[in-house]
Design an enzyme around this catalytic site. Structure first.
Site, PDB file in Angstrom:
ATOM      1  N   LYS A 143       0.863  -1.430  -0.026  1.00 58.03           N
ATOM      2  CA  LYS A 143       0.307  -0.335   0.478  1.00 58.03           C
ATOM      3  C   LYS A 143       1.008   1.692   0.164  1.00 58.03           C
ATOM      4  CE  LYS A 143      -4.100  -2.088   1.003  1.00 58.03           C
ATOM      5  NZ  LYS A 143      -3.638  -4.060   0.750  1.00 58.03           N
TER       6      LYS A 143
ATOM      7  N   LYS B 182      -8.908   1.764   3.922  1.00 61.45           N
ATOM      8  CA  LYS B 182      -8.276   0.279   3.551  1.00 61.45           C
ATOM      9  C   LYS B 182      -7.085   0.625   4.622  1.00 61.45           C
ATOM     10  CE  LYS B 182      -6.069   1.857  -0.629  1.00 61.45           C
ATOM     11  NZ  LYS B 182      -5.621   1.079  -2.008  1.00 61.45           N
TER      12      LYS B 182
ATOM     13  N   ARG C 121      -4.288  -4.874 -13.124  1.00 59.26           N
ATOM     14  CA  ARG C 121      -3.527  -5.491 -12.752  1.00 59.26           C
ATOM     15  C   ARG C 121      -2.459  -5.597 -13.912  1.00 59.26           C
ATOM     16  NH1 ARG C 121      -2.204  -9.021  -9.146  1.00 59.26           N
ATOM     17  NH2 ARG C 121      -2.444  -7.448  -7.023  1.00 59.26           N
TER      18      ARG C 121
ATOM     19  N   ARG D 197      -9.823  -6.401 -12.916  1.00 61.13           N
ATOM     20  CA  ARG D 197     -10.463  -7.165 -12.334  1.00 61.13           C
ATOM     21  C   ARG D 197     -12.074  -6.257 -12.067  1.00 61.13           C
ATOM     22  NH1 ARG D 197      -5.847  -7.206  -8.190  1.00 61.13           N
ATOM     23  NH2 ARG D 197      -5.776  -5.155  -9.098  1.00 61.13           N
TER      24      ARG D 197
ATOM     25  N   ARG E 158     -15.384  -3.146  -4.968  1.00 64.01           N
ATOM     26  CA  ARG E 158     -14.307  -3.983  -4.884  1.00 64.01           C
ATOM     27  C   ARG E 158     -13.933  -4.613  -6.213  1.00 64.01           C
ATOM     28  NH1 ARG E 158     -14.255  -7.141   0.749  1.00 64.01           N
ATOM     29  NH2 ARG E 158     -16.217  -7.037  -0.471  1.00 64.01           N
TER      30      ARG E 158
ATOM     31  N   ASP F 155      -1.843  -2.154  -8.961  1.00 56.52           N
ATOM     32  CA  ASP F 155      -2.458  -2.224  -9.354  1.00 56.52           C
ATOM     33  C   ASP F 155      -3.172  -0.357 -10.323  1.00 56.52           C
ATOM     34  OD1 ASP F 155      -3.188  -4.062  -8.546  1.00 56.52           O
ATOM     35  OD2 ASP F 155      -3.944  -3.914  -6.299  1.00 56.52           O
TER      36      ASP F 155
ATOM     37  N   GLU G  68      -1.534   0.604  -6.601  1.00 58.78           N
ATOM     38  CA  GLU G  68      -0.831  -0.522  -5.733  1.00 58.78           C
ATOM     39  C   GLU G  68       0.775  -0.856  -5.956  1.00 58.78           C
ATOM     40  OE1 GLU G  68      -2.157  -3.633  -3.286  1.00 58.78           O
ATOM     41  OE2 GLU G  68      -4.569  -2.062  -2.028  1.00 58.78           O
TER      42      GLU G  68
ATOM     43  N   ASN H 155       2.520  -4.242  -6.019  1.00 58.77           N
ATOM     44  CA  ASN H 155       2.144  -5.088  -4.942  1.00 58.77           C
ATOM     45  C   ASN H 155       3.383  -6.417  -5.349  1.00 58.77           C
ATOM     46  OD1 ASN H 155      -0.759  -5.754  -4.156  1.00 58.77           O
ATOM     47  ND2 ASN H 155      -0.735  -5.212  -6.200  1.00 58.77           N
TER      48      ASN H 155
END
Length: 318
Positions: free
Chosen positions: A129, A164, A214, A229, A237, A277, A285, A287
């Protein structure tokens, strides 16, 4: 080559969608030996090296929800990590204290000669994050704080926000608070635990309706397709674990611009595989622990992500 995957229990793999399984399958296809261990078996003792209880496995060709049917164990041993050609850290989040300790053991293994991907120090230095804070020009308006009043002021300024936790995964613990602000106090109390935990707050991005994308970056170069997504029903979400629908699509110019900006920087720090992301034109984000979506992209586009990854791994080890 002998490749050691540090993973969650093999019986928990959902091989029809698991990216680590896709890596294993491609590596085995090329003739590499596949070994696996769980982080719980990592250990170091003075006068020795970092070692683990490892299993050499063979893939059966079967896939499913989980269990033992997709692999057989050919050999079990206690081995030092530096004896493998590569060690791939593929333990899923959360990045909890045990994950943190595992990165230190893996870094000690590096000192002893192991080649670890992604580099343990880079895993620690890029919390998924918070890593976006280094690139403020690419992100939406964002606040990171434990202060409830600061969160309220941010909501008053931006009217529609996402809150979050910093240690969540798969969409866990994400809340949207639109302009009416209903339940903002209760959400703050839930997430920051009366000021004991830090929370991230971001302006809501309506482009989430088109998907939380992604974007995979391998050895500094973006994969040409991403997985959008898309939230379903009344969900905010898009995470697949939260019921989002995964739709593979070519990168947009902005997706590519973000990936090409970050890719070389992150690769130079020892991050062979990164999952960015992106919502709309904003990075949300970075990842690095166990990026996924290999199989969904490959199945929908024909682009073999696992092959690209093993190519990069072999090149890094050459």
């Amino acid at each position: 080559m002998d490749l050691l995957f540090v993973v969650d229990p093999l019986v928990s793999f959902k091989t029809y969608k698991d990216s680590t399984f896709a890596m294993m399958r491609e590596a085995a296809r090329r003739g590499h030996a596949i070994w696996a261990c769980e982080p719980v078996t990592l250990q170091w003792r003075q006068g020795g090296q970092v070692q683990a209880r490892v299993q050499r496995i063979a893939l059966t060709g079967r896939t499913g929800e989980g269990g033992h049917d997709w692999f057989t164990v050919e050999e079990e041993a206690e081995r030092a990590l530096h004896g493998f050609d590569a060690v791939l850290m593929r333990k899923d989040p959360p990045f909890d204290p045990e994950y943190f300790y595992a990165t230190h053991l893996l870094q000690q293994a590096e000192r002893e000669g192991a080649r670890v991907f992604n580099k343990p120090a880079a895993l620690r230095e890029h919390p998924e994050k918070l890593a976006i804070l280094e690139f403020p020009q690419l992100i939406a308006p964002t606040l990171v704080t434990r202060d409830a009043q600061a969160i309220r002021a941010f909501h008053a300024e931006h009217r529609d926000v996402i809150l979050k936790p910093l240690d969540g995964m798969g969409g866990m613990g994400i809340f949207r608070v639109p302009e009416h602000g209903l339940n903002l106090g209760a959400i703050i109390e839930t997430l920051n635990r009366d000021g004991a935990q830090t929370v991230m707050v971001q302006r809501y991005l309506p482009a989430i309706a088109q998907g939380d994308k992604r974007v995979l970056v391998i050895a500094g170069e973006p994969v040409p397709f991403c997985l959008a997504r898309i939230p379903q029903g009344g969900e905010v979400r898009g995470n697949l674990a939260a019921g989002g629908k995964g739709v593979a699509q070519p990168l947009t110019e902005r997706d590519r611009e973000i990936a090409q900006t970050l890719g070389p920087i992150l690769a130079a720090r020892g991050l062979l595989l990164v999952g960015l992301d992106v919502i709309g034109d904003r990075l949300t984000e970075i990842n690095v622990t166990s990026p996924t979506c290999f199989q969904e992209i490959t199945e929908q586009t024909g682009f073999d992500v696992a092959s690209r990854f093993i190519d990069a791994l072999e090149a890094a080890l050459a």
